[in-house]
Motif scaffolding. Structure first.
Motif, short mmCIF file in Angstrom:
data_model
loop_
_atom_site.label_atom_id
_atom_site.label_comp_id
_atom_site.label_asym_id
_atom_site.label_seq_id
_atom_site.Cartn_x
_atom_site.Cartn_y
_atom_site.Cartn_z
N ARG A 142 -9.95 41.33 63.93
CA ARG A 142 -8.60 40.78 64.06
C ARG A 142 -8.63 39.42 64.76
NH1 ARG A 142 -4.05 44.75 63.93
NH2 ARG A 142 -4.91 46.71 63.13
N VAL A 143 -9.47 39.30 65.79
CA VAL A 143 -9.62 38.01 66.47
C VAL A 143 -10.16 36.97 65.49
CG1 VAL A 143 -10.76 36.73 68.32
CG2 VAL A 143 -9.95 39.07 68.74
N ALA A 144 -11.15 37.37 64.68
CA ALA A 144 -11.73 36.44 63.70
C ALA A 144 -10.67 35.99 62.70
CB ALA A 144 -12.91 37.11 62.99
N ILE A 145 -9.82 36.91 62.25
CA ILE A 145 -8.76 36.55 61.32
C ILE A 145 -7.74 35.63 61.99
CG2 ILE A 145 -6.81 37.49 60.00
CD1 ILE A 145 -8.59 39.96 59.44
N THR A 157 -10.21 52.52 60.01
CA THR A 157 -9.99 51.16 60.51
C THR A 157 -9.91 50.18 59.35
OG1 THR A 157 -11.20 51.70 62.54
CG2 THR A 157 -10.89 49.37 62.03
N ARG A 158 -10.75 50.39 58.35
CA ARG A 158 -10.74 49.49 57.19
C ARG A 158 -9.38 49.52 56.51
NH1 ARG A 158 -15.40 50.21 52.81
NH2 ARG A 158 -16.58 50.10 54.77
N GLY A 159 -8.79 50.71 56.37
CA GLY A 159 -7.47 50.80 55.75
C GLY A 159 -6.42 50.02 56.51
N SER A 160 -6.45 50.10 57.85
CA SER A 160 -5.47 49.35 58.64
C SER A 160 -5.72 47.85 58.53
CB SER A 160 -5.52 49.80 60.10
OG SER A 160 -6.75 49.46 60.72
N MET A 161 -7.01 47.46 58.39
CA MET A 161 -7.33 46.04 58.22
C MET A 161 -6.85 45.52 56.88
SD MET A 161 -8.52 45.10 61.08
CE MET A 161 -9.04 43.45 60.62
N HIS A 162 -6.89 46.36 55.85
CA HIS A 162 -6.35 45.95 54.55
C HIS A 162 -4.87 45.62 54.67
CE1 HIS A 162 -9.69 48.40 52.31
NE2 HIS A 162 -10.15 47.28 52.83
N ASP A 163 -4.13 46.49 55.35
CA ASP A 163 -2.69 46.26 55.54
C ASP A 163 -2.46 44.97 56.32
OD1 ASP A 163 -2.21 48.65 54.23
OD2 ASP A 163 -1.95 49.81 56.07
N LEU A 190 -2.73 35.58 67.68
CA LEU A 190 -3.17 36.89 68.14
C LEU A 190 -2.04 37.92 68.02
CD1 LEU A 190 -5.27 35.81 71.24
CD2 LEU A 190 -6.15 36.91 69.17
N ALA A 191 -0.83 37.50 68.30
CA ALA A 191 0.30 38.41 68.15
C ALA A 191 0.48 38.80 66.69
CB ALA A 191 1.57 37.75 68.68
N GLU A 192 0.24 37.85 65.78
CA GLU A 192 0.40 38.11 64.35
C GLU A 192 -0.55 39.19 63.85
OE1 GLU A 192 1.10 35.47 60.33
OE2 GLU A 192 -0.38 34.74 61.77
N VAL A 193 -1.74 39.28 64.46
CA VAL A 193 -2.71 40.29 64.02
C VAL A 193 -2.68 41.54 64.91
CG1 VAL A 193 -4.22 38.56 62.99
CG2 VAL A 193 -4.63 39.26 65.36
N GLY A 194 -1.61 41.68 65.71
CA GLY A 194 -1.43 42.90 66.49
C GLY A 194 -2.20 42.95 67.78
N LEU A 238 -4.52 42.31 56.70
CA LEU A 238 -4.89 41.11 55.95
C LEU A 238 -3.86 40.80 54.87
CD1 LEU A 238 -6.84 38.84 55.21
CD2 LEU A 238 -8.11 40.48 53.80
N SER A 239 -3.37 41.83 54.19
CA SER A 239 -2.37 41.61 53.14
C SER A 239 -1.12 40.96 53.72
CB SER A 239 -2.00 42.94 52.47
OG SER A 239 -3.09 43.45 51.73
N GLY A 240 -0.70 41.44 54.89
CA GLY A 240 0.50 40.89 55.51
C GLY A 240 0.31 39.45 55.97
#
Length: 263
Positions: A150-153, A177-183, A127-131, A185-187
């Protein structure tokens, strides 16, 4: 970003795969013969018009449906059904509403035989890893759409999957929100280097995230053209270079419906 030489888990192969569904007049083809290999640690996007069979192909890789012809292998073993080492994330978050964010991730870890303390430590780290540090005790109903995803990831990557199948996971999110999710997921992907198969209908999303893009035709679907991406990461749709813009134009052209015949 390609897999390191030591990363050998997660090779996904589609060998002459055909998928059909039963109809009143017999089998209705959904995907025509498709041969495709996803190398370990790579990020592959499949894009195509609605109804082309791209999600069907993902569901077959997940073991939810069986091909009518051909086979799908992960690390050389045929896919016969769902595999705990293959993570799946859908547009709908599939979180348990009666469990907290921490509880949802913890639940997914139970099948691995960790102790309660180990599960908690891994779930908190995920959870910390996904902010989401500080959001562990919130229930899904208290979270925004982006936070739920983010929880699902976190839930999926906490189990260290060798392959991750994502079916339009950000389709329901607003553009910001989608743009922040792209960043995000990439990380996370670069940190774990699981093999990713990502289904999308958004050309810019595919260009931002993927190493390789396969474009499918209208149903019954088949791959009509493939593209390799070498642009450095992180990427942004607002800063595409000339090569990315040319690729974008070509993909949009492939997705454009055929012109209506003259009367």
């Amino acid at each position: 970003m390609m897999a390191h030489a030591a990363d050998t888990r997660g090779r996904v192969e589609f060998r002459a795969v055909e998928i059909a569904f039963d109809g009143r007049r017999g089998p209705t083809p959904a995907v025509t013969r498709t041969t495709l290999t996803l190398e370990p640690g790579t990020f592959t996007a499949i894009i195509g018009p609605s109804g082309c069979g791209k999600s069907t192909l993902l569901n077959a890789a997940a073991g939810f449906i069986a091909p009518a012809h051909g086979e799908i292998l992960v690390d050389g073993a045929p896919v016969r059904g769902p595999d705990p080492e293959i993570g799946v994330i859908f547009q709908q978050y599939a979180l348990f509403p009666w469990l907290t964010a921490l509880g949802n991730v913890d639940f997914a870890l139970r099948r691995f035989g960790f102790s309660r303390a180990e599960r908690r430590q891994k779930a908190m780290a995920a959870l910390a890893e996904v902010g989401l540090r500080g959001q562990e005790k919130k229930f899904p109903g208290q979270l925004s759409g982006g936070m739920k995803q983010r929880v699902a990831i976190a839930r999926t990557f906490a189990g260290r999957p060798k392959a991750l199948l994502m079916d339009e996971p950000f389709g329901a999110l607003d553009a910001q929100t989608r743009g922040s999710m792209h960043d995000l997921l990439s990380g996370v992907w670069r940190a774990h280097l699981a093999t990713v198969l990502f289904i999308t209908h958004d050309v810019d999303e595919a260009l931002v995230l993927a190493d390789r893009i396969h474009v499918m035709s209208s149903g019954p679907g088949r791959i009509v053209e493939s593209f390799e991406l070498s642009a450095a990461r992180p990427r942004s749709a607002a800063r595409f270079d000339a090569a990315q813009l040319a690729m974008r134009a070509r993909i949009l052209d492939l997705l454009r419906p055929a012109a209506e015949p003259a009367a």
